[in-house]
Design a protein around this motif. Structure first.
Motif, short mmCIF file in Angstrom:
data_model
loop_
_atom_site.label_atom_id
_atom_site.label_comp_id
_atom_site.label_asym_id
_atom_site.label_seq_id
_atom_site.Cartn_x
_atom_site.Cartn_y
_atom_site.Cartn_z
N ILE A 136 0.85 -1.19 0.00
CA ILE A 136 0.00 0.00 0.00
C ILE A 136 0.89 1.24 0.00
O ILE A 136 1.80 1.35 0.82
CB ILE A 136 -0.93 0.01 1.22
CG1 ILE A 136 -1.71 -1.31 1.32
CG2 ILE A 136 -1.87 1.21 1.16
CD1 ILE A 136 -2.50 -1.68 0.09
N THR A 137 0.60 2.16 -0.92
CA THR A 137 1.37 3.39 -1.02
C THR A 137 0.45 4.60 -0.88
O THR A 137 -0.70 4.58 -1.30
CB THR A 137 2.12 3.49 -2.37
OG1 THR A 137 1.17 3.43 -3.45
CG2 THR A 137 3.11 2.35 -2.51
N ALA A 138 0.99 5.65 -0.29
CA ALA A 138 0.27 6.91 -0.13
C ALA A 138 1.12 8.02 -0.73
O ALA A 138 2.24 8.25 -0.25
CB ALA A 138 -0.02 7.19 1.34
N ALA A 139 0.63 8.66 -1.79
CA ALA A 139 1.39 9.69 -2.49
C ALA A 139 2.76 9.15 -2.87
O ALA A 139 3.79 9.82 -2.67
CB ALA A 139 1.51 10.95 -1.64
N ASP A 140 2.77 7.94 -3.42
CA ASP A 140 3.99 7.27 -3.90
C ASP A 140 4.98 6.96 -2.79
O ASP A 140 6.16 6.72 -3.05
CB ASP A 140 4.67 8.12 -4.99
CG ASP A 140 3.79 8.30 -6.21
OD1 ASP A 140 3.11 7.33 -6.59
OD2 ASP A 140 3.78 9.41 -6.78
N THR A 141 4.51 6.95 -1.54
CA THR A 141 5.36 6.61 -0.40
C THR A 141 4.84 5.34 0.25
O THR A 141 3.63 5.19 0.44
CB THR A 141 5.36 7.75 0.64
OG1 THR A 141 5.79 8.96 0.02
CG2 THR A 141 6.29 7.41 1.80
N GLU A 142 5.73 4.41 0.58
CA GLU A 142 5.31 3.18 1.24
C GLU A 142 4.70 3.49 2.60
O GLU A 142 5.19 4.35 3.33
CB GLU A 142 6.50 2.23 1.39
CG GLU A 142 7.01 1.69 0.06
CD GLU A 142 8.18 0.75 0.24
OE1 GLU A 142 8.82 0.80 1.31
OE2 GLU A 142 8.45 -0.03 -0.69
N THR A 143 3.65 2.78 2.93
CA THR A 143 2.99 2.99 4.20
C THR A 143 3.48 1.97 5.23
O THR A 143 4.27 1.08 4.92
CB THR A 143 1.46 2.85 4.05
OG1 THR A 143 1.16 1.51 3.61
CG2 THR A 143 0.92 3.84 3.04
N THR A 144 2.98 2.08 6.43
CA THR A 144 3.26 1.11 7.48
C THR A 144 2.17 1.17 8.53
O THR A 144 1.30 2.05 8.50
CB THR A 144 4.64 1.36 8.12
OG1 THR A 144 4.99 0.24 8.93
CG2 THR A 144 4.64 2.62 8.97
N TRP A 145 2.17 0.18 9.44
CA TRP A 145 1.28 0.16 10.60
C TRP A 145 -0.20 0.18 10.23
O TRP A 145 -1.01 0.80 10.91
CB TRP A 145 1.64 1.28 11.59
CG TRP A 145 2.90 0.99 12.32
CD1 TRP A 145 3.65 -0.16 12.25
CD2 TRP A 145 3.60 1.84 13.23
NE1 TRP A 145 4.76 -0.07 13.06
CE2 TRP A 145 4.75 1.16 13.66
CE3 TRP A 145 3.37 3.12 13.70
CZ2 TRP A 145 5.65 1.70 14.56
CZ3 TRP A 145 4.27 3.67 14.60
CH2 TRP A 145 5.40 2.96 15.03
N LEU A 146 -0.55 -0.51 9.14
CA LEU A 146 -1.96 -0.69 8.82
C LEU A 146 -2.56 -1.64 9.85
O LEU A 146 -2.02 -2.69 10.12
CB LEU A 146 -2.12 -1.26 7.41
CG LEU A 146 -1.47 -0.44 6.29
CD1 LEU A 146 -1.69 -1.11 4.94
CD2 LEU A 146 -1.99 0.99 6.27
N ASN A 147 -3.69 -1.26 10.40
CA ASN A 147 -4.23 -2.01 11.53
C ASN A 147 -5.66 -2.45 11.24
O ASN A 147 -5.90 -3.19 10.30
CB ASN A 147 -4.14 -1.15 12.80
CG ASN A 147 -4.24 -1.96 14.08
OD1 ASN A 147 -4.39 -3.18 14.07
ND2 ASN A 147 -4.18 -1.28 15.21
N GLU A 148 -6.64 -2.02 12.01
CA GLU A 148 -8.02 -2.47 11.85
C GLU A 148 -8.56 -2.08 10.48
O GLU A 148 -8.33 -0.97 10.01
CB GLU A 148 -8.89 -1.86 12.95
CG GLU A 148 -9.82 -2.86 13.61
CD GLU A 148 -11.15 -2.99 12.88
OE1 GLU A 148 -11.39 -4.06 12.29
OE2 GLU A 148 -11.93 -2.05 12.91
N LEU A 149 -9.28 -3.01 9.83
CA LEU A 149 -9.72 -2.83 8.45
C LEU A 149 -11.23 -2.89 8.33
O LEU A 149 -11.91 -3.53 9.13
CB LEU A 149 -9.13 -3.93 7.56
CG LEU A 149 -7.61 -4.13 7.57
CD1 LEU A 149 -7.25 -5.32 6.68
CD2 LEU A 149 -6.89 -2.87 7.11
N GLU A 150 -11.74 -2.24 7.28
CA GLU A 150 -13.14 -2.37 6.88
C GLU A 150 -13.20 -2.43 5.36
O GLU A 150 -12.68 -1.55 4.67
CB GLU A 150 -13.98 -1.20 7.39
CG GLU A 150 -15.45 -1.29 7.06
CD GLU A 150 -16.19 -2.38 7.84
OE1 GLU A 150 -17.42 -2.49 7.66
OE2 GLU A 150 -15.57 -3.10 8.66
#
Length: 382
Positions: A245-259
């Motif tokens: 998962i990327t945000a504004a072409d930056t790698e993300t981290t710490w994705l937690n609870e999902l819907e």
């Protein structure tokens, strides 16, 4: 570190898909503490929210759940955490959040020595009839239970309460048809449950840490605290594929609870997303294929007040929700001693039959956090 009221801590760890520097990880690890201390410091002696004009206050009890409250569109998300503290902040469109109602949240009984006033929420899901499924964490305290018809009766008593073995730390939950899946944190196990009774059917191996989970018609999506989501078989949670998962072409981290959110197919075909699967847009008969339902994944970002909206086709974050307003409202309700007991934002559930079918229409969610005595019904829009 994510300090638990029990004194346990979820340690920092290496993430497969994250290129965060040590400094950035250190900053993120204290985000929650800075956020909460800022909330307390910026609430005046009369309980007014930061920067709020007392004349503009509604005068209603914000915990009554009867009066719409202000939006957070005027909140500068850099006030507390800074524009460089979460991937995509400042580079991804900020979605507007409006608090519609607030509800009290209570936990089922636990041994007296645990003194649990509010649940340590790890998974949250609303069923079509308005019942609320909740999964909680902490060793010796993890549970799963149902609050029947909770949207109509927030005072509903918990039913179908199932305690996890004390050696298991409960994490995300999701309902898929007649099954509810419940993850565990570091135990390498996931629990399959009957969706009606919540009784355990079996345990299956789980190949990574369990954090969050959500369900589409044909797949289960899970997070493990990194910036990568895993798509899994609904039958046994075996991994099918992974998506960075990327945000504004930056790698993300710490994705937690999902819907997981599916927008109905009765949208204007001109608004339907393009077919990016590489398949032909014509059926075998030469007729145009009907538009595929649009899908979205909404993800809490651990140790922050932010929620990502993610396109599961390409892994790009398409919108960012700043939920700082929830912390402000929550802090205005609590005494200084009570403020110390609450933990991070964690818990997101789509409210059935409340969201627009338009790809860019508003969505209504129930949001809460770990050890929060309050859950919020919110509307999120472009």
């Amino acid at each position: 570190m994510d300090r638990f009221p029990s004194g346990d801590a979820k340690p920092a760890r290496s993430f497969r898909s994250s290129c965060f520097t040590t400094a950035r990880v250190a900053i993120l690890s204290v985000t929650a503490a800075a956020l909460l201390s800022g909330c307390a410091a910026d609430t005046d002696s009369n309980g007014n929210h930061w920067g709020a004009d007392p004349a503009s206050e509604t005068g209603a009890d914000s915990n009554s759940g009867t009066t719409p409250m202000s939006t957070s569109s005027s909140v500068n998300p850099t006030e507390l955490v800074g524009a460089d503290k979460a991937p995509g902040l400042g580079g991804v469109p900020t979605l507007k959040l409006t608090i519609n109602q607030s509800y009290p949240v209570s936990a089922p009984p636990l041994p007296a020595e645990k003194n649990v006033a509010a649940p340590f929420v790890q998974g949250l899901e609303l069923e079509p009839d308005g019942s609320l499924l909740m999964g909680t964490g902490l060793y010796g305290e993890s549970q799963i239970y149902r609050l029947p018809q909770w949207l109509d009766n927030p005072a509903a008593e918990p039913t179908n309460v199932e305690d996890l073995h004390p050696d298991l730390f409960g994490e995300g939950i999701t309902r898929h048809g007649d099954t509810v899946w419940q993850l565990t944190w570091q135990e390498g196990r996931a629990i399959e449950r009957d969706a009606v009774t919540l009784k355990q059917r079996r345990e299956v191996p789980f190949d990574t840490e369990g954090w969050g989970a959500c369900s589409f018609e044909d797949t289960i999506v899970t997070s493990d605290g990194s910036g990568t989501l895993t798509f899994r078989s609904p039958d046994d949670l075996s991994a099918q594929h992974q998506l960075p998962i990327t945000a504004a072409d930056t790698e993300t981290t710490w994705l937690n609870e999902l819907e997981c959110v599916t927008v109905d197919t009765d949208v204007d075909p001109d608004e339907a997303p393009a077919d990016t699967s590489g398949t032909n847009n014509l059926s075998n008969t030469g007729e145009p294929k009907p538009p595929r339902p649009r899908r979205e994944i909404w993800a809490n970002v651990w140790q922050s007040p932010f929620i990502y909206r993610i396109n599961p086709e390409d892994g790009k974050v398409t919108g960012l929700v700043d939920a700082t307003e929830l912390f402000r409202d929550l802090y205005a309700q609590l005494s200084p001693a009570e403020q110390k007991s609450i933990d991070v934002l964690n818990g997101i559930a789509l409210i059935p039959d409340s969201s627009s079918t338009s790809p860019n229409g508003p969505r209504q969610f129930l949001l809460t956090g770990k050890k929060w005595p309050t859950a919020y019904r919110v509307t999120v829009r472009e």
